[in-house]
Design a protein around this motif. Structure first.
Motif, PDB file in Angstrom:
ATOM      1  N   ARG A   1      29.687 -51.985  52.085  1.00  0.00           N
ATOM      2  CA  ARG A   1      29.574 -51.767  50.628  1.00  0.00           C
ATOM      3  C   ARG A   1      30.568 -50.718  50.140  1.00  0.00           C
ATOM      4  O   ARG A   1      31.238 -50.902  49.145  1.00  0.00           O
ATOM      5  CB  ARG A   1      28.159 -51.355  50.250  1.00  0.00           C
ATOM      6  CG  ARG A   1      27.158 -52.473  50.304  1.00  0.00           C
ATOM      7  CD  ARG A   1      25.792 -51.989  49.842  1.00  0.00           C
ATOM      8  NE  ARG A   1      25.772 -51.754  48.419  1.00  0.00           N
ATOM      9  CZ  ARG A   1      25.343 -52.627  47.516  1.00  0.00           C
ATOM     10  NH1 ARG A   1      24.894 -53.781  47.899  1.00  0.00           N
ATOM     11  NH2 ARG A   1      25.355 -52.326  46.238  1.00  0.00           N
ATOM     12  N   ALA A   2      30.650 -49.598  50.840  1.00  0.00           N
ATOM     13  CA  ALA A   2      31.552 -48.524  50.406  1.00  0.00           C
ATOM     14  C   ALA A   2      33.010 -48.961  50.492  1.00  0.00           C
ATOM     15  O   ALA A   2      33.788 -48.740  49.556  1.00  0.00           O
ATOM     16  CB  ALA A   2      31.332 -47.274  51.252  1.00  0.00           C
ATOM     17  N   GLU A   3      33.385 -49.622  51.611  1.00  0.00           N
ATOM     18  CA  GLU A   3      34.766 -50.084  51.767  1.00  0.00           C
ATOM     19  C   GLU A   3      35.148 -51.098  50.691  1.00  0.00           C
ATOM     20  O   GLU A   3      36.293 -51.192  50.297  1.00  0.00           O
ATOM     21  CB  GLU A   3      34.982 -50.715  53.158  1.00  0.00           C
ATOM     22  CG  GLU A   3      35.004 -49.702  54.284  1.00  0.00           C
ATOM     23  CD  GLU A   3      33.615 -49.476  54.882  1.00  0.00           C
ATOM     24  OE1 GLU A   3      32.608 -49.673  54.176  1.00  0.00           O
ATOM     25  OE2 GLU A   3      33.552 -49.082  56.050  1.00  0.00           O
TER      26      GLU A   3
ATOM     27  N   GLY B   1      34.027 -50.960  47.700  1.00  0.00           N
ATOM     28  CA  GLY B   1      33.959 -50.303  46.402  1.00  0.00           C
ATOM     29  C   GLY B   1      32.754 -50.717  45.583  1.00  0.00           C
ATOM     30  O   GLY B   1      32.817 -50.749  44.353  1.00  0.00           O
ATOM     31  N   LEU B   2      31.651 -51.019  46.243  1.00  0.00           N
ATOM     32  CA  LEU B   2      30.441 -51.473  45.551  1.00  0.00           C
ATOM     33  C   LEU B   2      29.474 -50.315  45.388  1.00  0.00           C
ATOM     34  O   LEU B   2      28.815 -49.910  46.334  1.00  0.00           O
ATOM     35  CB  LEU B   2      29.777 -52.612  46.331  1.00  0.00           C
ATOM     36  CG  LEU B   2      30.688 -53.772  46.728  1.00  0.00           C
ATOM     37  CD1 LEU B   2      29.916 -54.800  47.540  1.00  0.00           C
ATOM     38  CD2 LEU B   2      31.316 -54.403  45.506  1.00  0.00           C
ATOM     39  N   GLY B   3      29.411 -49.790  44.196  1.00  0.00           N
ATOM     40  CA  GLY B   3      28.528 -48.659  43.911  1.00  0.00           C
ATOM     41  C   GLY B   3      27.107 -49.100  43.619  1.00  0.00           C
ATOM     42  O   GLY B   3      26.754 -50.266  43.694  1.00  0.00           O
ATOM     43  N   ARG B   4      26.288 -48.146  43.233  1.00  0.00           N
ATOM     44  CA  ARG B   4      24.877 -48.429  42.947  1.00  0.00           C
ATOM     45  C   ARG B   4      24.686 -49.374  41.769  1.00  0.00           C
ATOM     46  O   ARG B   4      23.710 -50.098  41.705  1.00  0.00           O
ATOM     47  CB  ARG B   4      24.134 -47.130  42.663  1.00  0.00           C
ATOM     48  CG  ARG B   4      23.971 -46.298  43.885  1.00  0.00           C
ATOM     49  CD  ARG B   4      23.227 -45.036  43.564  1.00  0.00           C
ATOM     50  NE  ARG B   4      23.348 -44.173  44.726  1.00  0.00           N
ATOM     51  CZ  ARG B   4      22.408 -43.387  45.136  1.00  0.00           C
ATOM     52  NH1 ARG B   4      21.298 -43.299  44.473  1.00  0.00           N
ATOM     53  NH2 ARG B   4      22.591 -42.658  46.206  1.00  0.00           N
ATOM     54  N   ASN B   5      25.602 -49.345  40.818  1.00  0.00           N
ATOM     55  CA  ASN B   5      25.461 -50.175  39.627  1.00  0.00           C
ATOM     56  C   ASN B   5      26.058 -51.571  39.801  1.00  0.00           C
ATOM     57  O   ASN B   5      26.118 -52.336  38.855  1.00  0.00           O
ATOM     58  CB  ASN B   5      26.113 -49.486  38.423  1.00  0.00           C
ATOM     59  CG  ASN B   5      25.393 -48.200  38.075  1.00  0.00           C
ATOM     60  OD1 ASN B   5      24.179 -48.084  38.258  1.00  0.00           O
ATOM     61  ND2 ASN B   5      26.132 -47.218  37.598  1.00  0.00           N
ATOM     62  N   PHE B   6      26.481 -51.889  41.009  1.00  0.00           N
ATOM     63  CA  PHE B   6      27.054 -53.208  41.270  1.00  0.00           C
ATOM     64  C   PHE B   6      25.981 -54.276  41.053  1.00  0.00           C
ATOM     65  O   PHE B   6      24.907 -54.224  41.634  1.00  0.00           O
ATOM     66  CB  PHE B   6      27.594 -53.262  42.700  1.00  0.00           C
ATOM     67  CG  PHE B   6      28.087 -54.610  43.113  1.00  0.00           C
ATOM     68  CD1 PHE B   6      29.206 -55.167  42.511  1.00  0.00           C
ATOM     69  CD2 PHE B   6      27.432 -55.326  44.097  1.00  0.00           C
ATOM     70  CE1 PHE B   6      29.668 -56.410  42.884  1.00  0.00           C
ATOM     71  CE2 PHE B   6      27.887 -56.561  44.487  1.00  0.00           C
ATOM     72  CZ  PHE B   6      29.011 -57.115  43.875  1.00  0.00           C
TER      73      PHE B   6
END
Length: 148
Positions: free
Chosen positions: A20-22, A24-29
């Motif tokens: 997820r981090a790699e 670029g998927l943040g909490r609001n994704f």
């Protein structure tokens, strides 16, 4: 990419949530509308158990790859999103029974099966993984899974 899609390579299809981090998927994704896995295959140095070489275990390994992919894709889907998997139709690929794997990845369900249209992928030609020979007439099927 030219039509606005995000394309990711080099992620472990069996552990998508770990990336997820790699990605670029943040909490609001809000989730992907489509997650696509074309021509999945465990072979060569990527085998789950390298010492296993017979056909039955090879089928199990590839089913495990796809089941893990389906399960780890669920949290990354938008509410109306779909997971698309494309595999060849003849044996041994037909033994993977991709259409039945959603039974083991609730709440997913098989939504439909589509004929694979290689004409939408300029330059695509199916190849034999054992010997690299090209097979432009290889029959493939796309399968869409989603949450009903």
């Amino acid at each position: 990419r030219r039509v606005g899609c995000r394309v990711f390579h080099g992620v472990d299809a069996m552990r998508l949530g770990d990336f997820r981090a790699e990605m670029g998927l943040g909490r609001n994704f809000g989730g992907f509308e489509r997650i696509v896995f074309n021509n999945p295959l465990i072979e060569g140095s990527e085998k789950v158990a390298k010492e296993i070489h017979d056909g039955g275990d090879y089928i199990i390994q590839n089913r495990y790859l796809l089941l893990s992919f389906l399960r780890t894709s669920i949290p990354l889907l938008s509410p109306q999103g779909e997971i698309h998997v494309t595999v060849k139709d003849p044996a041994p690929y037909s033994f993977w029974r991709v259409d039945k794997l959603a039974l083991y990845a609730p709440p997913l369900a098989l939504i439909r099966k589509d004929a694979f249209d290689a004409s939408v992928l300029p330059g695509f030609v199916a190849a034999n993984v054992e010997n690299g020979s090209l097979n432009p007439r290889a029959v493939k099927r796309g399968q869409a899974h989603g949450i009903p």
